[in-house]
Design an enzyme around this catalytic site. Structure first.
Site, PDB file in Angstrom:
ATOM      1  N   CYS A   1      -3.320  -3.568 -37.186  1.00  0.00           N
ATOM      2  CA  CYS A   1      -4.503  -3.170 -37.951  1.00  0.00           C
ATOM      3  C   CYS A   1      -4.973  -4.425 -38.673  1.00  0.00           C
ATOM      4  CB  CYS A   1      -4.150  -2.118 -38.989  1.00  0.00           C
ATOM      5  SG  CYS A   1      -3.337  -0.675 -38.299  1.00  0.00           S
TER       6      CYS A   1
ATOM      7  N   ARG B   1      -8.844  -6.071 -34.251  1.00  0.00           N
ATOM      8  CA  ARG B   1      -7.446  -5.660 -34.384  1.00  0.00           C
ATOM      9  C   ARG B   1      -7.290  -4.140 -34.340  1.00  0.00           C
ATOM     10  NH1 ARG B   1      -4.184  -9.707 -36.447  1.00  0.00           N
ATOM     11  NH2 ARG B   1      -2.706  -8.142 -37.135  1.00  0.00           N
TER      12      ARG B   1
ATOM     13  N   TRP C   1      -5.765   0.771 -36.460  1.00  0.00           N
ATOM     14  CA  TRP C   1      -5.442   1.070 -35.080  1.00  0.00           C
ATOM     15  C   TRP C   1      -4.235   1.992 -35.168  1.00  0.00           C
ATOM     16  CZ3 TRP C   1      -1.228   0.089 -31.849  1.00  0.00           C
ATOM     17  CH2 TRP C   1      -1.473   0.326 -30.495  1.00  0.00           C
TER      18      TRP C   1
ATOM     19  N   GLY D   1       1.549  -2.364 -39.446  1.00  0.00           N
ATOM     20  CA  GLY D   1       2.926  -2.370 -38.954  1.00  0.00           C
ATOM     21  C   GLY D   1       3.456  -0.956 -38.859  1.00  0.00           C
TER      22      GLY D   1
ATOM     23  N   GLU E   1      -8.549 -10.141 -10.355  1.00  0.00           N
ATOM     24  CA  GLU E   1      -9.524  -9.601 -11.301  1.00  0.00           C
ATOM     25  C   GLU E   1     -10.155 -10.654 -12.205  1.00  0.00           C
ATOM     26  OE1 GLU E   1      -6.297  -7.368 -14.252  1.00  0.00           O
ATOM     27  OE2 GLU E   1      -8.283  -6.542 -14.056  1.00  0.00           O
TER      28      GLU E   1
ATOM     29  N   HIS F   1       6.255  -8.485   9.303  1.00  0.00           N
ATOM     30  CA  HIS F   1       5.683  -7.363  10.062  1.00  0.00           C
ATOM     31  C   HIS F   1       4.165  -7.465  10.177  1.00  0.00           C
ATOM     32  CE1 HIS F   1       9.584  -5.484  10.273  1.00  0.00           C
ATOM     33  NE2 HIS F   1       9.729  -5.663   8.966  1.00  0.00           N
TER      34      HIS F   1
ATOM     35  N   LYS G   1     -12.670  -2.080 -19.327  1.00  0.00           N
ATOM     36  CA  LYS G   1     -11.321  -1.995 -19.897  1.00  0.00           C
ATOM     37  C   LYS G   1     -10.700  -0.629 -19.618  1.00  0.00           C
ATOM     38  CE  LYS G   1      -7.781  -3.399 -22.197  1.00  0.00           C
ATOM     39  NZ  LYS G   1      -6.851  -4.194 -21.374  1.00  0.00           N
TER      40      LYS G   1
HETATM   41  O1  M6R Z   1      -5.767   2.201 -19.517  1.00  0.00           O
HETATM   42  P1  M6R Z   1      -4.925   2.254 -18.279  1.00  0.00           P
HETATM   43  O2  M6R Z   1      -3.584   1.638 -18.462  1.00  0.00           O
HETATM   44  O3  M6R Z   1      -4.820   3.655 -17.721  1.00  0.00           O
HETATM   45  O4  M6R Z   1      -5.714   1.404 -17.208  1.00  0.00           O
HETATM   46  C1  M6R Z   1      -5.266   1.350 -15.888  1.00  0.00           C
HETATM   47  C2  M6R Z   1      -5.957   0.252 -15.124  1.00  0.00           C
HETATM   48  O5  M6R Z   1      -7.344   0.495 -15.084  1.00  0.00           O
HETATM   49  C3  M6R Z   1      -5.699  -1.129 -15.731  1.00  0.00           C
HETATM   50  O6  M6R Z   1      -4.336  -1.413 -15.798  1.00  0.00           O
HETATM   51  C4  M6R Z   1      -6.389  -2.217 -14.891  1.00  0.00           C
HETATM   52  O7  M6R Z   1      -5.791  -2.291 -13.645  1.00  0.00           O
HETATM   53  C5  M6R Z   1      -6.327  -3.559 -15.626  1.00  0.00           C
HETATM   54  N1  M6R Z   1      -7.620  -4.140 -15.694  1.00  0.00           N
HETATM   55  C6  M6R Z   1      -5.417  -4.529 -14.977  1.00  0.00           C
HETATM   56  O8  M6R Z   1      -5.391  -5.755 -15.620  1.00  0.00           O
END
Ligand code: M6R
Length: 624
Positions: free
Chosen positions: A2, A27, A76, A103, A505, A521, A619
């Protein structure tokens, strides 16, 4: 994680506190608040559920005049869902002691029980509120003698009450406290959570990090664990938790506020990579010992008896969280506990075919990933119990699961998941240890060794991070490569997948993660002369096989970088090595993933990619 702010001086206290909170919002931002006192011992408390902008509007509508000391907090959530009641600052019964905290107070349930028995009334579900009530208790005992004394005698009383309260706390904390009766001094203490004071002219500042007050002063003193500060407008004194005065020299910070937010790192991703030891430590804290006992029962409702009762485990997750699930599968299987792992979006029909009494473990940093939520609903409809591993208190997943084990990583801002992955692994290792011990699969010395090895991981992560420059150099040498291969076996196979995902990514290059034994394989056909191949090959049961697979790749022209430890380096023949500290075979994924994260980061940096916000990604993926 936080954000805390504190201010004492003659300027506009609430504006300074709120401005500081805006800079600390990275944070955490589920709720926030400020408290300020004026010279007449009046306390103003303003809190909102939501972001600092809403708090700003509230304070603008109901301005606080004449306050010259105060604290602020952007939250948070860890204990208690995001809400106004759980927002900081928290107060004691008399609403005179005001506390902000970052914390986790590990022993808060014990403390709360005692305080409740003593007649204290609680207004929130947080661990933090106990601090305000303990200070109140300590003040009561000391204040008896001091109440008849002069007003300036209140300062030593306040200090001593806070010092004694801090001595009762276990866990991690950065705390700042104001007492309305003693408006000339703010107190602060630090243990395992960051806290810094800023030195102004006729005013002083407190914050979780310098970005909060950088526009007012660049002269700062960082508190160490076990230190307290008594902050007045004309000076600051530092003490140990034992009350011994310590001399501390201010340093001058050169960062601008954007750099400060990122802790001086260029990107949140790199900062978060460096926060991984802390993420593991915080996730394990107070939950591991005694291994196999009922330690998780009070926190998540999962007793040792229940751990014995499940027929098998089914992990579901997406992306990086799925790779954590794959590590979990191997780990549980190692202890003879049947486990499966599926990508959540491919789970649909399997839900109906699960063995009776299967425990579904859903892993999600955000707790809002649509594919994972959908799979959880399918699993529940089939009668399974669901345990969620998530980093987000109050997320949808936590409301739908039967048991919730929070990782305590702090908010992850970079889209590429790094510290959340380490937190997920820590939670999985914690669970695996408890399950295996409860089922008699991990006993005596083995159980002790397991716990000891796990507790050493944060230190080994720090050691691994020291290799950053070396890893960056290797990454730079591959900056123009368009294809990458990552291979490994057994418990590190998911790490090869994770290495490939990370670089895809954030650096937008083609990468494949393969089980090393699968290469022959088919995929070995794509190897060309000079193709970068990262081989994760720590010591362990599959090392000889790995060494053979590396030879096969080299023979086809691959340029091999081997992720090894001192012992496995002797077996593996590669063009370059990244040598990691040694740990037990089962624990290696918590170290081997780190060079791959750093590698991806530096390839992306060389390619000038938008590392924290890679193209086409979000995200949290809330669509199916
Ligand atoms: O919030 P989540 O852990 O459910 O998200 C899952 C994936 O979308 C996430 O881990 C994604 O693959 C990341 N961008 C990987 O770095």
């Amino acid at each position: 994680m936080c954000g805390i702010t504190g201010y004492i001086g003659d300027n506009k206290t609430t504006d300074i506190l709120i401005d500081g909170l805006k800079r600390l919002e990275y944070r955490g931002y589920d709720s926030c608040g400020i408290a300020a006192v004026d010279g007449k011992n009046r306390l103003y408390l303003k809190r909102v559920s939501g972001r600092v902008d809403a708090l700003d509007k509230l304070v603008a509508a109901e301005p606080v005049k004449g306050a010259h000391a105060g604290v602020g907090h952007t939250r948070w959530a860890t204990h208690g869902a995001p809400s106004e009641d759980n927002a900081h600052p928290h107060t004691d019964c008399s609403s005179e002691v005001v506390v902000v905290h970052n914390g986790i107070i590990e022993n808060y349930l014990d403390l709360k029980e005692k305080l409740l028995a003593g007649g204290h009334k609680f207004k929130s579900e947080t661990d933090t509120e106990v601090i305000a009530h303990i200070v109140e208790e300590k003040l009561k005992s000391l204040h008896v003698q001091a109440s008849a004394a002069r007003a300036d005698m209140l300062e030593p009383v306040f200090f001593e009450a806070f010092r004694r309260a801090v001595a009762d706390l276990k866990g991690s904390f950065a705390i700042s406290v104001v007492w309305a009766k003693c408006p000339g001094m703010i107190l602060a203490a630090r243990m395992h959570s960051p806290l810094v004071v800023g030195l102004g002219k006729g005013e002083n500042f407190i914050a979780s990090d310098v970005s909060a007050f950088l526009k007012h002063t660049k002269r700062v003193v960082f508190l160490n664990d076990g230190e307290m500060a008594a902050v007045k407008k004309d000076g600051i004194d530092f003490y140990t938790f034992q009350g011994k005065k310590v001399a501390k020299e201010p340093v001058t910070i050169q960062w601008d506020s954007t750099m400060a937010e990122k802790g001086g790192y260029k990107h949140f991703m790199l900062k978060e990579i460096h926060e991984q030891a802390e993420a593991v430590e915080n996730t394990l804290r107070g939950r591991l010992l005694p291994i196999g006992g009922d330690i998780l029962r009070s926190e998540i409702g999962l007793s040792a008896e229940a751990m014995k009762s499940f027929s098998s485990l089914q992990f579901i997750a997406c992306g990086t969280a799925y790779h954590a699930a794959l590590v979990g599968r191997v780990l549980f299987e190692n202890f003879g506990i049947a486990a499966h792992a599926d990508v959540a979006s491919e789970f649909t029909d399997r839900a109906k075919l699960m063995a009776p009494n299967t425990l579904v473990i859903a892993i999600s940093q955000s707790g809002e990933t649509a594919d994972t939520l959908f799979a959880v609903r399918e699993a529940k409809a089939s009668g399974a119990k669901v345990l969620a591993i998530t980093n987000t208190v109050g997320a949808t997943l936590t409301r739908e699961a039967d048991y919730v084990l929070h990782t305590h990583c702090g908010p992850e801002i970079g889209v590429a998941s790094t510290k959340a992955f380490l937190g997920q692994l820590a939670a999985i290792y914690l669970l695996a240890g408890h399950f295996a011990a409860a089922r008699g699969r991990l006993t005596g010395t083995d159980a002790r060794n397991y716990a000891e090895e796990l507790l050493k991981i944060p230190r080994l992560i720090e050691e691994t991070l020291e290799k950053e420059k070396e890893i960056a150099k290797v990454a730079d040498s591959f900056a123009s490569s368009e294809h990458f291969l990552f291979i490994s076996r057994h418990i590190n196979y998911p790490i090869a997948l994770e290495g490939a995902l990370k670089i895809k990514e954030i650096a937008y290059v083609h990468a494949e993660g393969y089980a090393a034994g699968e290469m022959k394989h088919g995929p070995i056909a794509i190897i060309y002369k000079g193709m970068p191949l990262l081989a994760v090959a720590p010591s362990g049961r599959t090392l000889d096989l790995m060494a053979g697979n590396i030879e096969e790749a080299k023979a086809r022209g691959a340029d091999v970088v081997a992720i090894v430890d001192e012992a496995s380096k002797k077996t593996v023949k590669a063009s370059r090595y990244l040598v990691l500290p040694t740990t037990g075979e089962l624990f290696t994924p918590m170290l081997t993933v780190i060079p791959l994260q750093i590698f991806a980061y530096y390839v992306a940096l060389a390619k000038k990619c938008d590392i924290d916000k890679p193209r086409n990604l979000a995200k949290s993926v809330t669509v199916r």
